[in-house]
Scaffold this motif. Sequence first.
Motif, PDB file in Angstrom:
ATOM      1  N   ASP A  40       0.855  -1.306  -0.022  1.00 40.58           N
ATOM      2  CA  ASP A  40      -0.038   0.105   0.070  1.00 40.58           C
ATOM      3  C   ASP A  40       0.754   1.292  -0.120  1.00 40.58           C
ATOM      4  O   ASP A  40       1.483   1.517   0.962  1.00 40.58           O
ATOM      5  N   ASP A  94      -3.938   8.458   0.348  1.00 39.78           N
ATOM      6  CA  ASP A  94      -5.410   8.363   0.757  1.00 39.78           C
ATOM      7  C   ASP A  94      -6.542   8.977   0.066  1.00 39.78           C
ATOM      8  O   ASP A  94      -7.822   9.013   0.242  1.00 39.78           O
ATOM      9  N   ARG A 153      -1.554  -1.168  -4.312  1.00 43.16           N
ATOM     10  CA  ARG A 153      -2.663  -0.185  -4.443  1.00 43.16           C
ATOM     11  C   ARG A 153      -2.393   1.179  -3.796  1.00 43.16           C
ATOM     12  O   ARG A 153      -1.153   1.187  -3.040  1.00 43.16           O
ATOM     13  N   ASN A 154      -2.965   2.175  -3.885  1.00 43.87           N
ATOM     14  CA  ASN A 154      -3.065   3.432  -3.408  1.00 43.87           C
ATOM     15  C   ASN A 154      -1.749   4.089  -3.661  1.00 43.87           C
ATOM     16  O   ASN A 154      -0.953   4.619  -2.708  1.00 43.87           O
ATOM     17  N   ASN A 211      -5.871   1.818  -8.484  1.00 42.59           N
ATOM     18  CA  ASN A 211      -5.967   3.079  -7.465  1.00 42.59           C
ATOM     19  C   ASN A 211      -4.590   3.678  -7.423  1.00 42.59           C
ATOM     20  O   ASN A 211      -4.200   3.951  -6.363  1.00 42.59           O
TER      21      ASN A 211
END
Length: 257
Positions: free
Chosen positions: A140, A144, A170-171, A201
């Motif tokens: 991650d 955010d 992700r992120n 994402n």
Amino acid sequence: MSGKKLVLSLLLIGIHGCGDPPRSITASSGVGEPAIHLPAMTAPAEAPFDVAIDDWATIQVDPTVPESSTDGSGTAVVPDLQTAMKLAVAQDPLAPTRIRLAAGVFPGLGEVVGVRRTATSPIVISGSLGEAGERLTVVDGGADGLEDRGANCIRFSNVSYLAIENLHCRNAFPHGINVDDGSDYRTPTDHFIVRNVYIGNVGLFARTGTGTNSDCLKLSGVDDFQVVGSEFEHCVWGEFIDMVGSHRGLIADNYFH
């Protein structure tokens, strides 16, 4: 036709499926004009560089361990990828090495810079898989979508004969996974594999719809590469795979949405 099938069809026109026989494509140049016969286009047939290697040195990465140690079988266990890469180079730079990431959520894995291996001594970074083949190692980047820009899941720079597989990214920001030549086109990254990886994402302020050019997979100055069996989703203001100065690549059996 579904979105998945449409995207794959467009890719096959450009690179052709590695499992399909070559075929010619006939296109009309206009009403009353003769058809244009395009040559069959086939993907490179090279096997991945790690397929013929049976004897691997192994390093486990487990962020729950306080410091480097060994397990009951004598396998090295280290708390982070950076330590694992240094250990792989220090132990035996000629040994093919598999770095296994434990199941769980990792923060951004940082950078791997200047690690040049050979066809007989590659390094493969592998996430953990569940019994049904699900990716259990999650990286991650920490973006955010509101205030935290986050980081790449991982960056590789000026490397050769490395692979990353079985990972959920992700992120991340600005890119999911970034692979480059270290800003020197004379020494491109070469022989690099992305296999069974999910990247999604990616990009700053993803939830508000504003951001910058962010790609799921960024390849800058990468030769003789493969991107296979992977999934790419929601790359904000960027591309699923963005290639700059990259050559002789195989992109096959991926899902873009």
